[in-house]
Design an enzyme around this catalytic site. Structure first.
Site, PDB file in Angstrom:
ATOM      1  CB  SER A 154      -0.960  -0.028   1.187  1.00  0.00           C
ATOM      2  OG  SER A 154      -1.971   0.925   1.050  1.00  0.00           O
ATOM      3  CG  ASP A 315      -6.138  -4.187  -3.735  1.00  0.00           C
ATOM      4  OD1 ASP A 315      -7.047  -3.360  -3.505  1.00  0.00           O
ATOM      5  OD2 ASP A 315      -4.925  -3.944  -3.549  1.00  0.00           O
ATOM      6  CG  HIS A 348      -5.464  -2.433  -0.221  1.00  0.00           C
ATOM      7  ND1 HIS A 348      -4.543  -2.375  -1.241  1.00  0.00           N
ATOM      8  CD2 HIS A 348      -5.037  -1.555   0.726  1.00  0.00           C
ATOM      9  CE1 HIS A 348      -3.599  -1.493  -0.934  1.00  0.00           C
ATOM     10  NE2 HIS A 348      -3.873  -0.995   0.253  1.00  0.00           N
TER      11      HIS A 348
END
Length: 373
Positions: A154, A315, A348
């Site tokens: 991320s 995701d 995610h």
């Protein structure tokens, strides 16, 4: 069963002390700056075995082991330790709390030496580039000339990409996980809704809440929104479906559904460990981040660097197409790049889920061990 790294100590590095302040990308200066960091494993004689681990936006330096002080749980313990993907019997692993954070590094909750009070909104706006530049000061302080690897998921993936963009000769292996070269309008929009939730809380008080009540309600709502984007529809269906809570009688505006109760719990837990102003500053830095159009790759290419890019099929916040775009740009410049898309259920957040750890660990462990060509 693989061992843990055991008890770890958070360390602190301070630099840019007056009158030599650190110049930010905005043109403003800041100092002194303190970075909190943890290390795992042993540095070898030529300091060539260093892996720099980057945390996601609400993370901290406590990636593994048992902390001596802070009660936060390690966020990547299944990845770091003896025999694990980031093998501490082989590598010296470093994790740094980013500039702007609230877990030991200088941020808006830190004391402004000019006023003797928390910076609050007097803290200057920062960028991912500023975060990496401060990390470079710490790495230089440790006498490390070149990192064997930088890795993160991320926002941590953005930091890893910024490292190679800012210091292309300082990194050998780059592993961005569920990352992007820039935020899409949708990703910016989610962050903005979270920021507005915080700023709409009366207790936010234009950022000056450190002597009184903090904007817990606004921050909790921001976290609830964020957490929805970190999960996948399938994982939410499996975990909650449309089940009602055991004590629910229905037909009221309380948290009747299990998913409602879960989100409220996540929001309430988050406000106990994170600063609302740090949420504003760090999400804004993520939105400013833009390495698109190949400008992160130097003209001479990256002859000494190798890339492993990992994405997750479930995701939808940072979809795999964003990682595939990085791969295309690297391949067009004849740079060594491997792409893996993992069929994970957790969306995610899959890179943080131990149940998905074996898939990631196998890829990362073999990639780091592989010699270039």
């Amino acid at each position: 069963m693989k061992k843990s790294v055991g008890i770890v100590e958070t360390k602190y590095f301070t630099f840019a002390e007056s009158p030599h302040e650190f110049r930010l990308e905005s043109g403003r200066t800041l100092g002194p700056i303190t970075l909190a960091y943890e290390t795992y494993g042993q540095l070898n004689a030529d300091k060539s075995n260093v892996i720099l681990v980057m945390h996601a936006f609400s993370g901290n330096a406590h990636a593994a082991g048992i902390s001596q002080g802070d009660q936060d749980q390690p966020w990547w313990d299944f990845m770091i330790g003896p025999g694990k993907a980031l093998d501490t019997e082989k590598y010296f692993v470093v994790c740094i709390n980013v500039l702007g954070g609230c877990k030991g590094s200088t941020g808006p909750s830190s004391i402004n030496p000019k006023t003797g009070k928390p910076y609050a909104l007097d803290f200057p706006l920062i960028t991912i580039g500023d975060m990496v530049a401060t990390q470079k000061h710490l790495i230089d302080h440790l006498g490390i000339r070149k990192l064997h690897g930088v890795i993160g998921g991320s926002m941590g993936g953005m930091l890893a990409l910024q490292w190679i963009a800012s210091y292309p000769d300082s990194v050998e292996c780059v592993i961005p996980i569920a990352a992007t070269l820039k935020h899409s309008p949708q990703q910016i929009a989610f962050n903005e809704v979270g920021r507005q939730a915080i700023m709409a809380d009366p207790a936010w008080n234009n950022g000056n809440y450190y002597d009184g009540a903090s904007p817990e309600q606004g921050l909790a709502v921001a976290r609830m929104l964020g957490h929805i984007t970190y999960m996948s529809n399938d994982s939410m269906e499996k975990k909650f479906s449309r089940r009602l809570k055991d004590d629910s009688s229905g037909f009221k505006f309380s948290a009747d559904f299990e998913v409602e109760g879960y989100l409220q719990y996540r929001g309430q837990a988050f406000v106990k460990r994170f600063d609302a102003n740090s949420y504003l500053y760090i999400t804004k830095a993520m939105d400013y981040f833009d390495l698109s159009d190949g400008k992160w790759i130097p003209e001479k290419g990256l002859p000494d660097a190798r890339f492993l890019l990992i994405a997750f099929k479930s995701d939808w916040l940072y979809p795999s197409a964003q990682s595939q775009d990085m791969v295309r740009q690297l391949k067009m410049r004849h740079i060594d790049a491997t792409y893996c898309e993992i069929d994970a259920d957790y969306g995610h957040d899959s890179f943080l889920i131990e149940a998905e750890g074996e898939k990631q660990s196998h890829l990362i462990k073999h990639f780091l061990a592989k010699k270039k060509w």
